[in-house]
Design a protein around this motif. Structure first.
Motif, PDB file in Angstrom:
ATOM      1  N   HIS A  91      39.315  34.875  62.389  1.00  0.00           N
ATOM      2  CA  HIS A  91      39.942  33.625  62.806  1.00  0.00           C
ATOM      3  C   HIS A  91      41.467  33.744  62.854  1.00  0.00           C
ATOM      4  N   ASP A  92      42.072  32.775  63.539  1.00  0.00           N
ATOM      5  CA  ASP A  92      43.530  32.752  63.647  1.00  0.00           C
ATOM      6  C   ASP A  92      44.204  32.933  62.302  1.00  0.00           C
ATOM      7  N   TRP A  93      43.704  32.228  61.284  1.00  0.00           N
ATOM      8  CA  TRP A  93      44.376  32.245  59.981  1.00  0.00           C
ATOM      9  C   TRP A  93      44.251  33.592  59.279  1.00  0.00           C
ATOM     10  N   ASP A  94      43.233  34.386  59.634  1.00  0.00           N
ATOM     11  CA  ASP A  94      43.111  35.732  59.082  1.00  0.00           C
ATOM     12  C   ASP A  94      44.138  36.680  59.692  1.00  0.00           C
ATOM     13  N   LEU A  95      44.579  36.389  60.901  1.00  0.00           N
ATOM     14  CA  LEU A  95      45.228  37.387  61.743  1.00  0.00           C
ATOM     15  C   LEU A  95      46.697  37.133  62.064  1.00  0.00           C
ATOM     16  N   ALA A  96      47.105  35.872  62.218  1.00  0.00           N
ATOM     17  CA  ALA A  96      48.384  35.587  62.872  1.00  0.00           C
ATOM     18  C   ALA A  96      49.576  36.227  62.169  1.00  0.00           C
ATOM     19  N   ALA A  97      49.702  36.032  60.863  1.00  0.00           N
ATOM     20  CA  ALA A  97      50.848  36.595  60.145  1.00  0.00           C
ATOM     21  C   ALA A  97      50.821  38.123  60.190  1.00  0.00           C
ATOM     22  N   ALA A  98      49.661  38.708  59.933  1.00  0.00           N
ATOM     23  CA  ALA A  98      49.542  40.171  59.920  1.00  0.00           C
ATOM     24  C   ALA A  98      49.783  40.752  61.307  1.00  0.00           C
ATOM     25  N   ASP A  99      49.364  40.060  62.352  1.00  0.00           N
ATOM     26  CA  ASP A  99      49.586  40.505  63.730  1.00  0.00           C
ATOM     27  C   ASP A  99      51.076  40.701  63.979  1.00  0.00           C
ATOM     28  N   LEU A 100      51.885  39.714  63.610  1.00  0.00           N
ATOM     29  CA  LEU A 100      53.326  39.822  63.823  1.00  0.00           C
ATOM     30  C   LEU A 100      53.936  40.939  62.990  1.00  0.00           C
ATOM     31  N   ILE A 101      53.542  41.029  61.723  1.00  0.00           N
ATOM     32  CA  ILE A 101      54.079  42.068  60.843  1.00  0.00           C
ATOM     33  C   ILE A 101      53.760  43.447  61.405  1.00  0.00           C
ATOM     34  N   LEU A 102      52.530  43.641  61.874  1.00  0.00           N
ATOM     35  CA  LEU A 102      52.146  44.928  62.453  1.00  0.00           C
ATOM     36  C   LEU A 102      52.931  45.203  63.736  1.00  0.00           C
ATOM     37  N   SER A 103      53.099  44.192  64.554  1.00  0.00           N
ATOM     38  CA  SER A 103      53.850  44.373  65.797  1.00  0.00           C
ATOM     39  C   SER A 103      55.293  44.805  65.520  1.00  0.00           C
ATOM     40  N   ARG A 104      55.935  44.142  64.552  1.00  0.00           N
ATOM     41  CA  ARG A 104      57.327  44.464  64.242  1.00  0.00           C
ATOM     42  C   ARG A 104      57.446  45.802  63.504  1.00  0.00           C
ATOM     43  N   ALA A 105      56.317  46.322  62.993  1.00  0.00           N
ATOM     44  CA  ALA A 105      56.295  47.644  62.347  1.00  0.00           C
ATOM     45  C   ALA A 105      55.965  48.751  63.343  1.00  0.00           C
ATOM     46  N   GLY A 106      55.885  48.415  64.627  1.00  0.00           N
ATOM     47  CA  GLY A 106      55.619  49.430  65.636  1.00  0.00           C
ATOM     48  C   GLY A 106      54.154  49.647  65.924  1.00  0.00           C
ATOM     49  N   GLY A 107      53.335  48.646  65.670  1.00  0.00           N
ATOM     50  CA  GLY A 107      51.917  48.745  65.946  1.00  0.00           C
ATOM     51  C   GLY A 107      51.438  47.591  66.794  1.00  0.00           C
ATOM     52  N   GLY A 108      50.123  47.447  66.853  1.00  0.00           N
ATOM     53  CA  GLY A 108      49.563  46.362  67.632  1.00  0.00           C
ATOM     54  C   GLY A 108      48.161  46.020  67.196  1.00  0.00           C
ATOM     55  N   LEU A 109      47.792  44.764  67.428  1.00  0.00           N
ATOM     56  CA  LEU A 109      46.442  44.253  67.203  1.00  0.00           C
ATOM     57  C   LEU A 109      45.981  43.698  68.537  1.00  0.00           C
ATOM     58  N   VAL A 110      44.890  44.252  69.082  1.00  0.00           N
ATOM     59  CA  VAL A 110      44.475  43.898  70.437  1.00  0.00           C
ATOM     60  C   VAL A 110      42.959  43.777  70.513  1.00  0.00           C
ATOM     61  N   THR A 111      42.507  43.169  71.611  1.00  0.00           N
ATOM     62  CA  THR A 111      41.083  43.152  71.921  1.00  0.00           C
ATOM     63  C   THR A 111      40.669  44.540  72.402  1.00  0.00           C
ATOM     64  N   SER A 136      38.352  31.573  66.798  1.00  0.00           N
ATOM     65  CA  SER A 136      37.772  32.865  66.444  1.00  0.00           C
ATOM     66  C   SER A 136      37.993  33.855  67.583  1.00  0.00           C
ATOM     67  N   HIS A 137      37.865  35.143  67.263  1.00  0.00           N
ATOM     68  CA  HIS A 137      38.208  36.204  68.205  1.00  0.00           C
ATOM     69  C   HIS A 137      37.065  37.205  68.325  1.00  0.00           C
ATOM     70  N   GLU A 138      37.126  37.986  69.387  1.00  0.00           N
ATOM     71  CA  GLU A 138      36.149  39.040  69.611  1.00  0.00           C
ATOM     72  C   GLU A 138      36.520  40.276  68.779  1.00  0.00           C
ATOM     73  N   THR A 139      35.781  41.360  68.958  1.00  0.00           N
ATOM     74  CA  THR A 139      36.046  42.606  68.247  1.00  0.00           C
ATOM     75  C   THR A 139      37.462  43.097  68.565  1.00  0.00           C
ATOM     76  N   LEU A 140      38.172  43.564  67.531  1.00  0.00           N
ATOM     77  CA  LEU A 140      39.576  43.918  67.677  1.00  0.00           C
ATOM     78  C   LEU A 140      39.857  45.320  67.141  1.00  0.00           C
ATOM     79  N   ALA A 141      40.986  45.879  67.584  1.00  0.00           N
ATOM     80  CA  ALA A 141      41.464  47.165  67.078  1.00  0.00           C
ATOM     81  C   ALA A 141      42.938  47.037  66.720  1.00  0.00           C
ATOM     82  N   ALA A 142      43.353  47.766  65.691  1.00  0.00           N
ATOM     83  CA  ALA A 142      44.745  47.744  65.252  1.00  0.00           C
ATOM     84  C   ALA A 142      45.168  49.153  64.874  1.00  0.00           C
ATOM     85  N   ALA A 143      46.391  49.518  65.288  1.00  0.00           N
ATOM     86  CA  ALA A 143      46.941  50.837  64.964  1.00  0.00           C
ATOM     87  C   ALA A 143      48.400  50.856  65.368  1.00  0.00           C
ATOM     88  N   GLY A 144      49.096  51.958  65.007  1.00  0.00           N
ATOM     89  CA  GLY A 144      50.430  52.179  65.523  1.00  0.00           C
ATOM     90  C   GLY A 144      50.395  52.318  67.028  1.00  0.00           C
TER      91      GLY A 144
END
Length: 268
Positions: free
Chosen positions: A209-229, A243-251
Motif C-alpha cells: 500500500h501507499d503507506w508502506d512505500l511512499a517514504a521509502a520510495d523517495l529515500i531510495l530514489s534520492r540514494a540513486g535507486g528506484g522502486l518501479v512496477t 494498493s500496488h502490483e508486483t514491484l522491484a527495487a534496486a540501485g
C-alpha cells in the motif's frame, strides 16, 4: 506549486519531529504485551501502539498543515484526500507483526506526497536508533550521513531480500545468481536497506500500500535507486486505489536488469 527547495525541506523537518514523537510513544508499548486486534478478515494485526502513534502523527502534522490531505493505514480513508494536491501518507508502525513479537525491525513511515509523488519522507526505527530522511532534490541520509544504493558487482551474487518463491524465480536470470538474505519484516525498512547498500535489491509482492512505500520510495530514489512496477514505471500515490502490483527495487544501474529478470513474476 511551492518552491521545493524551501517547502519540502520544511515539511521534512516537520515529518522528522512528528515521527520521533510517534516512535517514542510506540516504544512505551514495545515488549510490554500491548493489546492487539485483527483487521482485514483476521489477516493483519494492529496494536494499541499503532493507534497511539497514529494519533500523535495526525495531531502534529495536520495542526501544522491543515490544508494537506491525510492517508494512514490506521485511519478510515477519506475520499476528500483525492481533492488535495498535497497529502500526508502515514504508516505509524510498519512491521507491526515484528513489533508485537518484540523484534527490532519496525519503523514509523511518514511522507508528504505532492501531485502523486513523494517529496519528503522519513523512516524512523526507534528500536535500532536509525533515521532515514530525504526531500525532493536533496540527499538521502541515514542518521545525518549520505547513503547510496549499491553498484553492480559481477564478482558476487546479487544480495536480495524477497519472498523465497520470488527469489528462486529470478535466480537463474541474474549474473552470478542470487543470495537471499533473511526475512526483513518491515517492507519500508527493507527498501531502506536497498537505499543504504546493505542489500542490492528486493521484490515486493502485489497489494503493498501507499503507506508502506511512499517514504521509502523517495529515500531510495534520492540514494540513486528506484522502486518501479514490472513494466519499469514509477509509482503514483494518492489514487482512489492505494494498493500496488508486483514491484522491484534496486540501485539505478541494477534496476532494469532486475525488472527484466522478474517480469515473469507479475501478479505474485
Amino acid at each position: 506549486m511551492p518552491s521545493p527547495a524551501h517547502a519540502w525541506s520544511a515539511d521534512l523537518d516537520l515529518l522528522v519531529g512528528a515521527a520521533r514523537l510517534a516512535g517514542a510513544r510506540a516504544l512505551d508499548f514495545f515488549r510490554k504485551g500491548p493489546d492487539v486486534w485483527w483487521k482485514n478478515e483476521g489477516r493483519s494485526p494492529v496494536s494499541a501502539a499503532d493507534f497511539a502513534a497514529n494519533d500523535i502523527l495526525k495531531k502534529e502534522l495536520l495542526s501544522a498543515r491543515p490544508n494537506y490531505g491525510w492517508l494512514s493505514e490506521e485511519t478510515d480513508d477519506d475520499a476528500g484526500r483525492l481533492d488535495c494536491e498535497t497529502v500526508f501518507v502515514i504508516d505509524p508502525i510498519d512491521g507491526t507483526r515484528a513489533f508485537i513479537a518484540g523484534k527490532d525491525i519496525w519503523c514509523v513511515s511518514a511522507a508528504v506526497v505532492h501531485h502523486g509523488r513523494p517529496v519528503a519522507g522519513v523512516l524512523f526505527a526507534p528500536s535500532l536508533g536509525e533515521v532515514f530522511t530525504a526531500a525532493a532534490d536533496g540527499p538521502a541520509l541515514k542518521n545525518g550521513s549520505p547513503i547510496a544504493a549499491s553498484e553492480p558487482d559481477a564478482a558476487r551474487p546479487t544480495r536480495m531480500a524477497a519472498p523465497e518463491d520470488m527469489a528462486q524465480g529470478i535466480d537463474r536470470h541474474m549474473i552470478g545468481g542470487v543470495h537471499r538474505i533473511s526475512h526483513v519484516p518491515s517492507l519500508a525498512y527493507r527498501l531502506a536497506m536497498v537505499a543504504d547498500g546493505r542489500i542490492d535489491g528486493t521484490l515486493v509482492k502485489r497489494n503493498a500500500h501507499d503507506w508502506d512505500l511512499a517514504a521509502a520510495d523517495l529515500i531510495l530514489s534520492r540514494a540513486g535507486g528506484g522502486l518501479v512496477t514490472l513494466d519499469g514505471a514509477p509509482l503514483s500515490y494518492n489514487r482512489p486505489t492505494v494498493s500496488h502490483e508486483t514491484l522491484a527495487a534496486a540501485g539505478a544501474a541494477r534496476l532494469s536488469g532486475l525488472v527484466d529478470a522478474a517480469r515473469h513474476l507479475a501478479g505474485h
